[in-house]
Design a protein around this motif. Structure first.
Motif, PDB file in Angstrom:
ATOM      1  N   ILE A 191       1.036  16.187  15.374  1.00 31.98           N
ATOM      2  CA  ILE A 191      -0.093  17.019  15.776  1.00 31.98           C
ATOM      3  C   ILE A 191      -0.779  17.614  14.548  1.00 31.98           C
ATOM      4  CG2 ILE A 191      -0.729  19.170  16.945  1.00 31.98           C
ATOM      5  CD1 ILE A 191       1.527  18.449  19.004  1.00 31.98           C
ATOM      6  N   ALA A 192       0.012  18.071  13.587  1.00 31.43           N
ATOM      7  CA  ALA A 192      -0.559  18.640  12.360  1.00 31.43           C
ATOM      8  C   ALA A 192      -1.357  17.583  11.587  1.00 31.43           C
ATOM      9  CB  ALA A 192       0.555  19.203  11.479  1.00 31.43           C
ATOM     10  N   MET A 193      -0.896  16.338  11.588  1.00 36.12           N
ATOM     11  CA  MET A 193      -1.636  15.261  10.911  1.00 36.12           C
ATOM     12  C   MET A 193      -2.993  15.041  11.575  1.00 36.12           C
ATOM     13  SD  MET A 193       1.157  12.340  10.168  1.00 36.12           S
ATOM     14  CE  MET A 193       2.670  12.655   9.308  1.00 36.12           C
ATOM     15  N   ALA A 228       2.622   9.736   2.380  1.00 39.67           N
ATOM     16  CA  ALA A 228       4.044  10.077   2.484  1.00 39.67           C
ATOM     17  C   ALA A 228       4.618  10.426   1.113  1.00 39.67           C
ATOM     18  CB  ALA A 228       4.820   8.917   3.106  1.00 39.67           C
ATOM     19  N   LYS A 229       4.303   9.631   0.121  1.00 37.27           N
ATOM     20  CA  LYS A 229       4.825   9.900  -1.225  1.00 37.27           C
ATOM     21  C   LYS A 229       4.351  11.254  -1.741  1.00 37.27           C
ATOM     22  CE  LYS A 229       5.635   5.252  -2.983  1.00 37.27           C
ATOM     23  NZ  LYS A 229       6.944   5.380  -3.588  1.00 37.27           N
ATOM     24  N   GLU A 230       3.071  11.541  -1.556  1.00 37.55           N
ATOM     25  CA  GLU A 230       2.530  12.814  -2.030  1.00 37.55           C
ATOM     26  C   GLU A 230       3.108  13.992  -1.237  1.00 37.55           C
ATOM     27  OE1 GLU A 230      -1.715  12.418  -1.932  1.00 37.55           O
ATOM     28  OE2 GLU A 230      -1.682  10.817  -3.422  1.00 37.55           O
ATOM     29  N   ALA A 231       3.237  13.831   0.078  1.00 32.42           N
ATOM     30  CA  ALA A 231       3.757  14.913   0.912  1.00 32.42           C
ATOM     31  C   ALA A 231       5.216  15.216   0.593  1.00 32.42           C
ATOM     32  CB  ALA A 231       3.608  14.555   2.392  1.00 32.42           C
ATOM     33  N   LYS A 273       1.972   8.608   9.836  1.00 35.07           N
ATOM     34  CA  LYS A 273       0.596   8.705   9.330  1.00 35.07           C
ATOM     35  C   LYS A 273      -0.213   7.482   9.741  1.00 35.07           C
ATOM     36  CE  LYS A 273      -2.868  10.315   6.962  1.00 35.07           C
ATOM     37  NZ  LYS A 273      -3.771  11.213   7.655  1.00 35.07           N
ATOM     38  N   LEU A 274       0.395   6.315   9.687  1.00 41.14           N
ATOM     39  CA  LEU A 274      -0.288   5.099  10.117  1.00 41.14           C
ATOM     40  C   LEU A 274      -0.656   5.188  11.599  1.00 41.14           C
ATOM     41  CD1 LEU A 274      -1.210   2.258   9.290  1.00 41.14           C
ATOM     42  CD2 LEU A 274       1.061   1.448   9.928  1.00 41.14           C
ATOM     43  N   ALA A 275       0.270   5.693  12.425  1.00 40.55           N
ATOM     44  CA  ALA A 275       0.002   5.850  13.856  1.00 40.55           C
ATOM     45  C   ALA A 275      -1.128   6.855  14.088  1.00 40.55           C
ATOM     46  CB  ALA A 275       1.261   6.305  14.585  1.00 40.55           C
TER      47      ALA A 275
END
Length: 81
Positions: free
Chosen positions: A70-72, A6-9, A30-32
Motif C-alpha cells: 500500500i505504501a508503494m 529494492a537495492k536502494e530501499a 515493486k514489480l507488482a
C-alpha cells in the motif's frame, strides 16, 4: 526499476546484499505495484495486488507485507480507496 528500488530501499546500492531473499521479495512487490499502477490507468475501478502466498499462515507478516505494498502505491500517488 524494481531491482534498483529494492537495492536502494535496503541500503545496498549496486552491491550485493547479505539477504538476497529480502531484496527479491521487495523487488517482486515493486514489480507488482508498477504493473498495478499501469493497469489502474487503463481499467476503471480497483486493481488487486496479492500478498505472497507463502505468508498465508503468518498473519503479522501478511499484514506487514500488505502495508508495504500500500505504501508503494501511495509513493506513486495512487490512493488505496
Amino acid at each position: 526499476d524494481a531491482i534498483m528500488y529494492a537495492k536502494e530501499a535496503l541500503g545496498g546500492g549496486d552491491a550485493d546484499l547479505p539477504d538476497p531473499q529480502a531484496e527479491l521479495n521487495l523487488a517482486i512487490d515493486k514489480l507488482a505495484v508498477n504493473l498495478g499502477a499501469k493497469l489502474s490507468a487503463l481499467v476503471p475501478g480497483r486493481v488487486s495486488t496479492e500478498v505472497d502466498i507463502r505468508l498465508s499462515y503468518d498473519t503479522d507478516a501478511s499484514v506487514d507485507r500488505a502495508r508495504r505494498i500500500i505504501a508503494m502505491y501511495e509513493e506513486m500517488g495512487i490512493d488505496k480507496s
